[in-house]
Write a protein that holds these residues in place. Structure first.
Motif, mmCIF file in Angstrom:
data_model
loop_
_atom_site.group_PDB
_atom_site.id
_atom_site.type_symbol
_atom_site.label_atom_id
_atom_site.label_comp_id
_atom_site.label_asym_id
_atom_site.label_seq_id
_atom_site.Cartn_x
_atom_site.Cartn_y
_atom_site.Cartn_z
ATOM 1 N N ILE A 38 0.893 -1.051 -0.038
ATOM 2 C CA ILE A 38 -0.075 -0.186 -0.160
ATOM 3 C C ILE A 38 0.818 1.329 0.113
ATOM 4 N N LEU A 39 2.072 1.274 0.841
ATOM 5 C CA LEU A 39 2.769 2.308 0.723
ATOM 6 C C LEU A 39 3.611 2.761 -0.429
ATOM 7 N N PHE A 40 4.025 1.507 -1.065
ATOM 8 C CA PHE A 40 4.630 1.710 -2.410
ATOM 9 C C PHE A 40 3.648 2.184 -3.513
ATOM 10 N N THR A 41 2.584 1.574 -3.360
ATOM 11 C CA THR A 41 1.164 2.158 -4.288
ATOM 12 C C THR A 41 1.153 3.704 -4.163
ATOM 13 N N PHE A 42 1.255 4.209 -3.086
ATOM 14 C CA PHE A 42 0.885 5.481 -2.571
ATOM 15 C C PHE A 42 2.058 6.321 -3.289
ATOM 16 N N TYR A 43 3.259 5.834 -3.162
ATOM 17 C CA TYR A 43 4.513 6.565 -3.840
ATOM 18 C C TYR A 43 4.171 6.397 -5.376
ATOM 19 N N LEU A 45 1.400 6.650 -7.156
ATOM 20 C CA LEU A 45 0.111 7.485 -7.380
ATOM 21 C C LEU A 45 0.902 8.663 -7.313
ATOM 22 N N THR A 46 1.564 9.123 -6.074
ATOM 23 C CA THR A 46 2.008 10.304 -6.108
ATOM 24 C C THR A 46 2.842 10.708 -7.266
ATOM 25 N N LEU A 47 3.779 9.884 -7.617
ATOM 26 C CA LEU A 47 4.778 9.934 -8.839
ATOM 27 C C LEU A 47 4.021 10.230 -10.240
ATOM 28 N N PHE A 48 3.007 9.515 -10.294
ATOM 29 C CA PHE A 48 2.228 9.573 -11.649
ATOM 30 C C PHE A 48 1.108 10.994 -11.507
ATOM 31 N N ILE A 49 1.051 11.406 -10.453
ATOM 32 C CA ILE A 49 0.145 12.578 -10.291
ATOM 33 C C ILE A 49 1.027 13.764 -10.553
ATOM 34 N N GLU A 50 2.422 13.746 -10.105
ATOM 35 C CA GLU A 50 3.304 14.743 -10.198
ATOM 36 C C GLU A 50 3.558 14.922 -11.631
ATOM 37 N N ILE A 51 3.872 13.629 -12.315
ATOM 38 C CA ILE A 51 4.324 13.751 -13.782
ATOM 39 C C ILE A 51 3.202 14.265 -14.628
ATOM 40 N N ILE A 52 1.870 13.775 -14.372
ATOM 41 C CA ILE A 52 0.738 14.075 -15.090
ATOM 42 C C ILE A 52 0.216 15.354 -14.977
ATOM 43 N N PHE A 53 0.038 15.971 -13.800
ATOM 44 C CA PHE A 53 -0.583 17.082 -13.414
ATOM 45 C C PHE A 53 0.356 18.570 -13.295
ATOM 46 N N PHE A 67 10.107 13.138 -1.770
ATOM 47 C CA PHE A 67 9.610 13.272 -0.463
ATOM 48 C C PHE A 67 9.052 12.041 0.052
ATOM 49 N N THR A 68 7.786 11.667 -0.833
ATOM 50 C CA THR A 68 6.823 10.840 -0.624
ATOM 51 C C THR A 68 7.710 9.441 -0.655
ATOM 52 N N GLY A 69 8.502 9.278 -1.638
ATOM 53 C CA GLY A 69 9.279 7.826 -1.740
ATOM 54 C C GLY A 69 10.055 7.811 -0.484
ATOM 55 N N GLY A 70 10.681 8.989 -0.137
ATOM 56 C CA GLY A 70 11.491 8.854 1.131
ATOM 57 C C GLY A 70 10.842 8.484 2.434
ATOM 58 N N LEU A 71 9.462 9.163 2.695
ATOM 59 C CA LEU A 71 8.679 8.800 3.825
ATOM 60 C C LEU A 71 8.108 7.203 3.675
ATOM 61 N N VAL A 72 7.796 6.731 2.533
ATOM 62 C CA VAL A 72 7.326 5.424 2.285
ATOM 63 C C VAL A 72 8.557 4.580 2.650
ATOM 64 N N SER A 73 9.672 4.980 2.292
ATOM 65 C CA SER A 73 10.866 3.858 2.306
ATOM 66 C C SER A 73 10.977 3.866 4.080
ATOM 67 N N LEU A 74 11.071 5.072 4.605
ATOM 68 C CA LEU A 74 11.224 5.058 5.979
ATOM 69 C C LEU A 74 10.273 4.070 6.929
#
Length: 161
Positions: A38-43, A45-53, A67-74
């Motif tokens: 779930i955490l990686f999926t959230f990362y 989603l954030t990546l795709f949203i940032e790229i698309i929009f 930042f999201t990837g770092g937090l998810v990794s943590l």
């Protein structure tokens, strides 16, 4: 915009995918593995949203997904650490290269994320503060890589049949 931003973006995706892969292979409990999924999926989603929009992958650095990837990794690494502490595995942790890699990343992200947030969002600080934060950022990178090097030396060779 820097001409190398896309390289940082590719590195970012590879790094967080590697961490996810290692966590997925090493976490045994299904509930924890599902949380990491779930955490990686959230990362992602954030990546795709940032790229698309918001940003162009080729010409812009992607700070929100970093930042999201770092937090998810943590968070994922903390799940791994909890499982490792609760396991009955008798392998000494200093001989496990996975532990060294994940703990180097854990220490890095704990210290680096607050500095990253400040450097990217609060530009009105005095130059001395910014310079000190940049030095601190570089120190965390050196600490992380020192842990990796130390882990390679200490862990030794392991062979799997």
């Amino acid at each position: 915009m820097k001409e190398t931003d896309y390289l940082y973006n590719i590195r970012q995706i590879l790094l967080f995918t590697l961490i996810y892969y290692i966590l997925k292979k090493n976490i045994q409990k299904k509930v924890r593995r599902k949380v990491v999924d779930i955490l990686f999926t959230f990362y992602l989603l954030t990546l795709f949203i940032e790229i698309i929009f918001f940003k162009n992958f080729i010409s812009n650095y992607l700070p929100l997904s970093y930042f999201t990837g770092g937090l998810v990794s943590l968070l994922g690494i903390m799940y791994y650490a909890i499982e490792r502490l609760q396991s009955k595995d008798t392998t000494p942790i200093q001989k496990d290269l996975t532990v060294w890699f994940l703990m180097g990343n854990l220490i890095f992200w704990i210290g680096y994320l607050p500095v990253y947030i400040i450097l990217n969002n609060y530009t009105y600080f005095h130059n001395d503060v910014i310079n000190n934060l940049i030095v601190l950022k570089k120190a965390f990178i050196i600490i992380q890589n020192s842990i990796f090097i130390f882990g390679f030396i200490i862990s030794g060779k392991t062979y799997k049949n």
